[in-house]
Scaffold this motif. Structure first.
Motif, PDB file in Angstrom:
ATOM      1  N   SER A  54      56.407  -8.529  14.733  1.00  0.00           N
ATOM      2  CA  SER A  54      56.496  -9.196  16.039  1.00  0.00           C
ATOM      3  C   SER A  54      57.382  -8.399  16.987  1.00  0.00           C
ATOM      4  O   SER A  54      57.025  -8.131  18.131  1.00  0.00           O
ATOM      5  N   ALA A  55      58.557  -8.028  16.494  1.00  0.00           N
ATOM      6  CA  ALA A  55      59.486  -7.270  17.321  1.00  0.00           C
ATOM      7  C   ALA A  55      59.366  -5.769  17.076  1.00  0.00           C
ATOM      8  O   ALA A  55      60.000  -4.991  17.798  1.00  0.00           O
ATOM      9  N   GLN A  56      58.593  -5.374  16.065  1.00  0.00           N
ATOM     10  CA  GLN A  56      58.459  -3.962  15.690  1.00  0.00           C
ATOM     11  C   GLN A  56      59.838  -3.342  15.451  1.00  0.00           C
ATOM     12  O   GLN A  56      60.154  -2.270  15.949  1.00  0.00           O
ATOM     13  N   GLU A  57      60.656  -4.070  14.657  1.00  0.00           N
ATOM     14  CA  GLU A  57      61.994  -3.618  14.305  1.00  0.00           C
ATOM     15  C   GLU A  57      62.180  -3.727  12.791  1.00  0.00           C
ATOM     16  O   GLU A  57      61.580  -4.582  12.134  1.00  0.00           O
ATOM     17  N   CYS A  58      63.035  -2.877  12.260  1.00  0.00           N
ATOM     18  CA  CYS A  58      63.326  -2.916  10.828  1.00  0.00           C
ATOM     19  C   CYS A  58      64.304  -4.045  10.541  1.00  0.00           C
ATOM     20  O   CYS A  58      65.305  -4.218  11.251  1.00  0.00           O
ATOM     21  N   THR A  59      64.016  -4.815   9.506  1.00  0.00           N
ATOM     22  CA  THR A  59      64.817  -5.969   9.127  1.00  0.00           C
ATOM     23  C   THR A  59      65.169  -5.875   7.648  1.00  0.00           C
ATOM     24  O   THR A  59      64.353  -5.454   6.835  1.00  0.00           O
ATOM     25  N   ARG A  60      66.396  -6.286   7.297  1.00  0.00           N
ATOM     26  CA  ARG A  60      66.839  -6.213   5.918  1.00  0.00           C
ATOM     27  C   ARG A  60      66.099  -7.239   5.068  1.00  0.00           C
ATOM     28  O   ARG A  60      65.801  -8.350   5.513  1.00  0.00           O
ATOM     29  N   CYS A  61      65.821  -6.844   3.834  1.00  0.00           N
ATOM     30  CA  CYS A  61      65.174  -7.756   2.895  1.00  0.00           C
ATOM     31  C   CYS A  61      66.158  -8.844   2.481  1.00  0.00           C
ATOM     32  O   CYS A  61      67.367  -8.606   2.377  1.00  0.00           O
ATOM     33  N   ALA A  62      65.659 -10.029   2.236  1.00  0.00           N
ATOM     34  CA  ALA A  62      66.491 -11.143   1.786  1.00  0.00           C
ATOM     35  C   ALA A  62      66.864 -10.948   0.326  1.00  0.00           C
ATOM     36  O   ALA A  62      66.254 -10.167  -0.403  1.00  0.00           O
ATOM     37  N   ALA A  63      67.878 -11.697  -0.124  1.00  0.00           N
ATOM     38  CA  ALA A  63      68.260 -11.661  -1.542  1.00  0.00           C
ATOM     39  C   ALA A  63      67.082 -12.133  -2.387  1.00  0.00           C
ATOM     40  O   ALA A  63      66.342 -13.044  -1.999  1.00  0.00           O
ATOM     41  N   GLY A  64      66.923 -11.531  -3.534  1.00  0.00           N
ATOM     42  CA  GLY A  64      65.784 -11.864  -4.397  1.00  0.00           C
ATOM     43  C   GLY A  64      64.557 -11.027  -4.115  1.00  0.00           C
ATOM     44  O   GLY A  64      63.543 -11.171  -4.799  1.00  0.00           O
ATOM     45  N   THR A  65      64.643 -10.154  -3.110  1.00  0.00           N
ATOM     46  CA  THR A  65      63.539  -9.245  -2.792  1.00  0.00           C
ATOM     47  C   THR A  65      64.095  -7.825  -2.646  1.00  0.00           C
ATOM     48  O   THR A  65      65.309  -7.626  -2.594  1.00  0.00           O
ATOM     49  N   TYR A  66      63.177  -6.870  -2.553  1.00  0.00           N
ATOM     50  CA  TYR A  66      63.586  -5.487  -2.402  1.00  0.00           C
ATOM     51  C   TYR A  66      62.503  -4.744  -1.636  1.00  0.00           C
ATOM     52  O   TYR A  66      61.367  -5.205  -1.497  1.00  0.00           O
ATOM     53  N   SER A  67      62.868  -3.570  -1.145  1.00  0.00           N
ATOM     54  CA  SER A  67      61.924  -2.723  -0.433  1.00  0.00           C
ATOM     55  C   SER A  67      62.344  -1.270  -0.620  1.00  0.00           C
ATOM     56  O   SER A  67      63.531  -0.952  -0.672  1.00  0.00           O
ATOM     57  N   LEU A  68      61.332  -0.410  -0.716  1.00  0.00           N
ATOM     58  CA  LEU A  68      61.580   1.029  -0.781  1.00  0.00           C
ATOM     59  C   LEU A  68      61.540   1.678   0.588  1.00  0.00           C
ATOM     60  O   LEU A  68      61.684   2.893   0.697  1.00  0.00           O
ATOM     61  N   GLY A  69      61.314   0.894   1.627  1.00  0.00           N
ATOM     62  CA  GLY A  69      61.230   1.433   2.981  1.00  0.00           C
ATOM     63  C   GLY A  69      59.880   2.067   3.225  1.00  0.00           C
ATOM     64  O   GLY A  69      58.982   1.435   3.785  1.00  0.00           O
ATOM     65  N   SER A  70      59.695   3.295   2.803  1.00  0.00           N
ATOM     66  CA  SER A  70      58.425   3.999   3.016  1.00  0.00           C
ATOM     67  C   SER A  70      57.728   4.250   1.681  1.00  0.00           C
ATOM     68  O   SER A  70      56.970   5.203   1.569  1.00  0.00           O
ATOM     69  N   GLY A  71      57.991   3.422   0.695  1.00  0.00           N
ATOM     70  CA  GLY A  71      57.407   3.668  -0.617  1.00  0.00           C
ATOM     71  C   GLY A  71      56.876   2.407  -1.267  1.00  0.00           C
ATOM     72  O   GLY A  71      57.062   1.288  -0.784  1.00  0.00           O
ATOM     73  N   LEU A  72      56.179   2.660  -2.395  1.00  0.00           N
ATOM     74  CA  LEU A  72      55.639   1.585  -3.215  1.00  0.00           C
ATOM     75  C   LEU A  72      56.165   1.754  -4.630  1.00  0.00           C
ATOM     76  O   LEU A  72      56.386   2.878  -5.087  1.00  0.00           O
ATOM     77  N   ARG A  73      56.370   0.625  -5.317  1.00  0.00           N
ATOM     78  CA  ARG A  73      56.804   0.674  -6.711  1.00  0.00           C
ATOM     79  C   ARG A  73      55.976  -0.305  -7.517  1.00  0.00           C
ATOM     80  O   ARG A  73      55.753  -1.444  -7.084  1.00  0.00           O
ATOM     81  N   PHE A  74      55.545   0.178  -8.701  1.00  0.00           N
ATOM     82  CA  PHE A  74      54.795  -0.664  -9.627  1.00  0.00           C
ATOM     83  C   PHE A  74      55.561  -0.692 -10.947  1.00  0.00           C
ATOM     84  O   PHE A  74      55.602   0.319 -11.668  1.00  0.00           O
ATOM     85  N   ASP A  75      56.210  -1.815 -11.235  1.00  0.00           N
ATOM     86  CA  ASP A  75      56.997  -1.933 -12.456  1.00  0.00           C
ATOM     87  C   ASP A  75      56.708  -3.228 -13.208  1.00  0.00           C
ATOM     88  O   ASP A  75      57.463  -3.607 -14.101  1.00  0.00           O
ATOM     89  N   GLU A  76      55.640  -3.881 -12.837  1.00  0.00           N
ATOM     90  CA  GLU A  76      55.266  -5.135 -13.497  1.00  0.00           C
ATOM     91  C   GLU A  76      53.848  -4.975 -14.028  1.00  0.00           C
ATOM     92  O   GLU A  76      52.911  -4.725 -13.262  1.00  0.00           O
ATOM     93  N   TRP A  77      53.693  -5.132 -15.347  1.00  0.00           N
ATOM     94  CA  TRP A  77      52.435  -4.782 -15.970  1.00  0.00           C
ATOM     95  C   TRP A  77      51.886  -5.915 -16.843  1.00  0.00           C
ATOM     96  O   TRP A  77      51.427  -5.680 -17.962  1.00  0.00           O
ATOM     97  N   ASP A  78      51.977  -7.123 -16.313  1.00  0.00           N
ATOM     98  CA  ASP A  78      51.290  -8.217 -17.016  1.00  0.00           C
ATOM     99  C   ASP A  78      49.784  -8.049 -16.906  1.00  0.00           C
ATOM    100  O   ASP A  78      49.037  -8.471 -17.791  1.00  0.00           O
ATOM    101  N   ASP A  79      49.338  -7.478 -15.808  1.00  0.00           N
ATOM    102  CA  ASP A  79      47.940  -7.123 -15.604  1.00  0.00           C
ATOM    103  C   ASP A  79      47.917  -5.773 -14.886  1.00  0.00           C
ATOM    104  O   ASP A  79      48.934  -5.298 -14.383  1.00  0.00           O
ATOM    105  N   ILE A  80      46.730  -5.160 -14.840  1.00  0.00           N
ATOM    106  CA  ILE A  80      46.568  -3.949 -14.045  1.00  0.00           C
ATOM    107  C   ILE A  80      46.723  -4.345 -12.575  1.00  0.00           C
ATOM    108  O   ILE A  80      45.985  -5.198 -12.070  1.00  0.00           O
ATOM    109  N   PRO A  81      47.698  -3.767 -11.832  1.00  0.00           N
ATOM    110  CA  PRO A  81      47.927  -4.192 -10.440  1.00  0.00           C
ATOM    111  C   PRO A  81      46.712  -3.927  -9.555  1.00  0.00           C
ATOM    112  O   PRO A  81      45.883  -3.045  -9.850  1.00  0.00           O
ATOM    113  N   PRO A  82      46.556  -4.692  -8.474  1.00  0.00           N
ATOM    114  CA  PRO A  82      45.461  -4.433  -7.527  1.00  0.00           C
ATOM    115  C   PRO A  82      45.538  -3.006  -6.985  1.00  0.00           C
ATOM    116  O   PRO A  82      46.613  -2.484  -6.717  1.00  0.00           O
TER     117      PRO A  82
END
Length: 948
Positions: A54-82
């Motif tokens: 909406s504002a096209q601004e970077c916002t900090r992630c809330a507690a209980g979440t995380y972000s790599l900024g410009s990356g993706l991470r796959f560390d949960e393998w209960d199923d093959i991720p989409p």
């Protein structure tokens, strides 16, 4: 905002884009915000932030979440991720047979904390497509311990064209058991199709260790418009987190947790990183282990029992067992050799220059001797100071404090761990090796040996590994039940090394906790910081008292009488580092000689064979370069085609092995090591590699892997139980015998307890080239009939003996005009090479009638004259006898009255004549004498008949 969301348009050629509103349900709402200019295409937020559209601004992630900024991470393998897919073959390569056999069964499998490759012989790819707005990277953690699997990672563009990539980035390095490796590859901007592909080739019946993946990270995406919640079992307590932490032991968390919730420790438990708490079961015999207490101040110890840590069972539950009482206090076992107990509860190493058997006090070495340094561990009240125990789990649940190994008096045994798929690790660190003073001048590749005695007791498919961390590879492994046995490994590099013993039960969870391995003794020779259990004689500088030890030059032994260094006799070698006494010089085998240092026996590619009829001289110098043979194809149970490539170095170069087998896939060198040939290599007199052709599994190049040494020592002829088997290669020629070269590898394996042997038979074949051809027995197409002794036939014209005078003969021509030609030709078939050259045509004078022809004619004339003379003589004699006979008859007819005579004689003088004739003829033994004697006898008889 509840009816629509924002999204950026595709970037144009200037790198610009627009932010537009997209309705959640097209056509159901109006009044959408107008498109606005978006941020630059390369813009991205920092780690721990997301782009609020909406504002096209970077916002900090809330507690209980995380972000790599410009990356993706796959560390949960209960199923093959989409976005991920698992295919039985590369879609850009048509491998119809493989797809048909594997498409319905082979795939990568999600195992909760990690992703596991298929266990069968199918080629399976894990594929993920990512679109990058700027250059980025991909990294992942993996475990890859089985070299029967080829594991590759490569990248394609959207046209199925493989990106240029260093081979060290494409083929993944092997890891040690329990170790996680990390692989990082740079990505270009645009579309990147990522492939993790495994291809397994089963050449034996050993259990497969699949490839394991986790923590796939991709950097370079333009932005992330939301933060990712922490997976169950992890949490992030502060806003702006770039990762989540695992929950401590006996706590748990759900998805998106900012903290972990404790379990009820009286009734439940939880491992590190758990999403739920589990009920504690009643304690059973599988929940405790037997061990020994440490020696007390009185030198006593006792058997004790303790719960497996962490204790997850309930002692007070119904049906629970209790710990057995401790045993009686008994004397502690003695110290290990090289250590002493100075009336304390601990053992201390002997000071330098002294020795001890572990029972008596340390004593200085006598004059003329030096201490034998090393480790000799055979008593296990506690683990030695240079040995450590640890535990690794494939899911990375560290279990360092969970009884990796336990000291148990006369042995050390594997502990319980957390689960049956834990790797229970025992590590012995050696800082380096130090040769005894007397042998420091001895040339050779042996710096020391490590020997251990062990046994395994398993009810499942357990495996026991012995590794050297310096080479990051398994030296030997055993599976299933193994009786008490010893194994020795020779150290050929003087460097710091960590020897590791790893034990794994199964992939189950505490179902086979009583499966274990016991190590009774570990011995390491020439360890740099070792202690001495004995002293050995050394070479002295002089006979004076107090003379110090000095190193013997290469190829010298220590004389027992003088303790001085003496050079070994010609064509003998020193047997390792045992150089005391002349018997340490071992004779080389037939057809071999020693080098100047007496460190190795070798063949100079020449050979002399002495037979009953002639002596044959051979020169095999044309065969000095390595020869090769690729036999096959062979097929695995799933139809994979493979070949065995053998490289043979017949003579080497004064013992230096020239045959090299390389792996172009597994065990790749570290890129930080700098330069060097890709892949690992094996140098030997005879080595073997497994080759997978490029058309065998839809590969882009042929794969070479599993290179092993079959023979690293030249033995000579018929030594150490190695015998040739002529029936394997029937020979059509009886004139020239086969020459056999014998080789040996002393490194024992599970299937070859006495090491491997090899026999290379050289056969003279003039129809072959100088390099010749190598073949294997028809009844043993793999080159071996028992897996331990290999047989090869090398047919070559260079294997023929050197030519000598017996290999050609002369042909004489007719004598023409007083001249005769003599031509020399080879005896066919010609079974020789080199050596003497055939003489040129020889011309000599001659006569029209041969000399012997003249002699024969002369003899014939002589015989003819002799026969004519004899004929005349007997004819005359016969006439004379006839006359005398007629005269006697006429006298008898006159009334049969004979004239009176003094004796019974016919005529006076005739008796004398007959006597002379009889005397003459009696002394002759010829045919003529016999005939004359018969005639005379008849004449006398006739006279007697008529007159007497």
């Amino acid at each position: 905002m509840a009816d629509y969301y924002f999204q950026y348009t595709e970037c144009d050629s200037t790198g610009s884009r627009w932010r537009v509103a997209i309705p959640l349900n097209p056509g159901e709402c109006t009044g959408l915000p107008e498109p606005v200019q978006g941020l630059d295409c390369t813009f991205s937020c920092k780690a721990g932030e997301f782009l609020e559209m909406s504002a096209q601004e970077c916002t900090r992630c809330a507690a209980g979440t995380y972000s790599l900024g410009s990356g993706l991470r796959f560390d949960e393998w209960d199923d093959i991720p989409p976005g991920f897919s698992s295919l039985a073959a590369n879609p850009c390569v048509c491998v119809c047979v493989v797809v048909y056999l594997c498409a319905f069964s082979a795939k990568w499998v999600a195992q909760g904390l990690y992703l596991e490759s298929n266990r069968d012989e199918c080629t399976v790819s894990l594929i993920y497509t990512v679109h990058l707005k700027k250059p980025g990277s991909v990294s992942f953690d993996y475990q890859y311990v089985d070299n029967s699997i080829f594991f590759e990672f490569f990248i394609q563009n959207d046209q199925c064209q493989e990106m240029d990539q260093d081979s060290n980035k494409k083929w993944i390095k092997l890891t040690t058991h329990g170790e996680w490796g990390t692989h990082i590859v740079n990505l270009n901007s645009g579309t990147n199709i990522l492939y993790w592909r495994t291809t397994r080739v089963t050449l034996g019946s050993k259990a497969v260790k699949p490839v394991v993946l986790k923590n796939i990270r991709i950097e370079g995406v333009a932005y992330t418009s939301e933060c990712f919640p922490c997976k169950p079992g992890t949490f992030s307590r502060a806003p702006g987190s770039s990762s989540c932490e695992p929950c401590p032991r006996d706590t748990y968390s759900g998805r998106g947790a900012s903290s972990c919730t404790p379990c009820n420790s009286k009734t439940h438990f939880a491992s590190e990183g758990s999403a739920t708490c589990k009920s504690r079961p009643p304690c059973s015999e599988k929940d405790y282990i037997q061990t020994y207490s440490t020696c007390d101040k009185d030198g006593k110890t006792q058997v004790i029992y303790k719960w497996v840590e962490p204790q997850i069972c309930l002692e007070a539950a119904a049906g629970a067992v209790t710990l057995p009482p401790s045993g009686q206090r008994e004397p502690c076992p003695p110290c290990n050799p090289g250590f002493y107990n100075n009336d304390t509860a601990t053992c201390s190493p002997c000071p330098p220059g002294t020795y001890s058997d572990g029972v008596k006090a340390c004593k200085p070495c006598p004059a003329g001797t030096e201490p034998v340094l090393g480790y000799e561990y055979k008593w296990w009240n506690v683990l030695p100071a240079n040995m450590k125990t640890s535990c690794f789990n494939v899911a990375n649940n560290n279990c360092d404090g969970l009884n990796g190994w336990e000291a148990a008096g006369n042995h050390v045994q594997s502990g319980a761990g957390r689960s049956d798929n834990d790797y229970l690790i025992l590590t012995l660190t050696v800082p380096g090796f130090k040769l005894p003073v007397s042998v420091r001048g001895v040339s050779g590749s042996e710096y020391g040996r490590v020997t251990f005695e062990f046994e395994t007791s398993c009810s499942s498919d357990c495996e026991f590994y012995f590794m050297a961390v310096s080479v990051t590879n398994v030296i030997e492994s055993w599976d299933g039940i193994k009786t008490k046995q010893s194994y020795t490994h020779i150290i050929t590099e003087n460097s710091s090394v960590a020897f590791t013993w790893a034990f794994q039960r199964t992939s189950q969870v505490r179902q086979y906790v009583n499966d274990m391995v016991k190590i009774y003794s570990v011995t390491v020779t020439n360890a740099m910081d070792g202690v001495a259990s004995a002293c050995r004689a050394c070479a002295l500088q002089s006979q004076q008292a107090g003379s110090s030890c000095v190193p013997c030059p290469a190829g010298h032994y220590i004389d027992k009488e003088t303790n001085h260094c003496q050079e070994c006799p010609p064509n003998t070698v020193l047997s390792g580092h045992l150089i005391y006494g002349k018997e340490a010089c071992q004779p080389c085998g037939p057809g071999s000689k020693s080098n100047k240092e007496h460190s190795v026996c070798f063949s100079d590619c020449s050979f002399t064979y002495t037979g009953r009829v002639r002596t044959l001289l051979y020169d095999f110098s044309a065969l000095t370069s390595a020869g090769s043979i690729m036999n096959g194809p062979s097929f695995t149970a799933k139809g994979t085609k493979y070949y065995h490539l053998f490289n043979i170095s017949l003579c080497g170069a004064e013992g230096h092995k020239a045959a090299v087998c390389r792996d172009n896939v597994t065990n790749l060198p570290n890129e930080d090591a700098g330069g060097g040939q890709q892949g690992s290599s094996v140098e030997a007199f005879l080595c073997q590699s497994t080759i997978i052709p490029s058309d065998g599994r839809g590969l882009r190049t042929a794969l070479s892997s599993q290179s092993i040494s079959l023979a690293d020592t030249f033995q000579g002829k018929s030594l150490n139980g190695i015998t040739a088997r002529p029936e394997l290669f029937p020979s059509a020629s009886k004139r020239i015998p086969d020459i056999h070269f014998f080789y040996r590898s002393s490194q024992v394996t599970t299937s070859c307890q006495r090491g491997r042997n090899a026999v290379v038979s050289l056969r003279c074949n003039p129809e072959k080239t100088a390099k010749g051809d190598i073949s294997v027995p028809s009844e043993c197409p793999a080159g071996t009939c028992d897996g331990c002794t290999f047989h090869f036939l090398w047919e070559s014209s260079s294997a023929c003996p050197r030519c000598s005078a017996v290999d050609y003969h002369a042909i004489e021509g007719a004598c023409k005009a007083g001249v005769q030609d003599t031509v020399f030709v080879w005896t066919e078939p010609r079974l020789c090479t080199g050596g003497l050259t055939i003489p040129l045509k020889r011309t000599s004078p001659c006569e029209a009638i041969d000399f012997w022809l003249k002699v024969g004619a002369g003899l014939a004339v002589f015989c003819a004259i002799l026969l004519i003379s004899l004929t005349c003589y007997f004819w005359k004699k016969n006439k004379k006898l006839e006359f005398k006979y007629s005269k006697l008859v006429m006298s008898a007819n006159k009334e049969c009255e004979l004239p009176v005579a003094d004796s019974c004689a016919i005529m006076e003088g005739e008796g004398d004549e007959n006597e002379e004739e009889e005397v003459v003829y009696a002394n002759k033994s010829s045919l003529l004498a016999k005939l004359k004697a018969v005639a005379t006898k008849d004449h006398v008889t006739l006279k007697a008949g008529l007159g007497c």
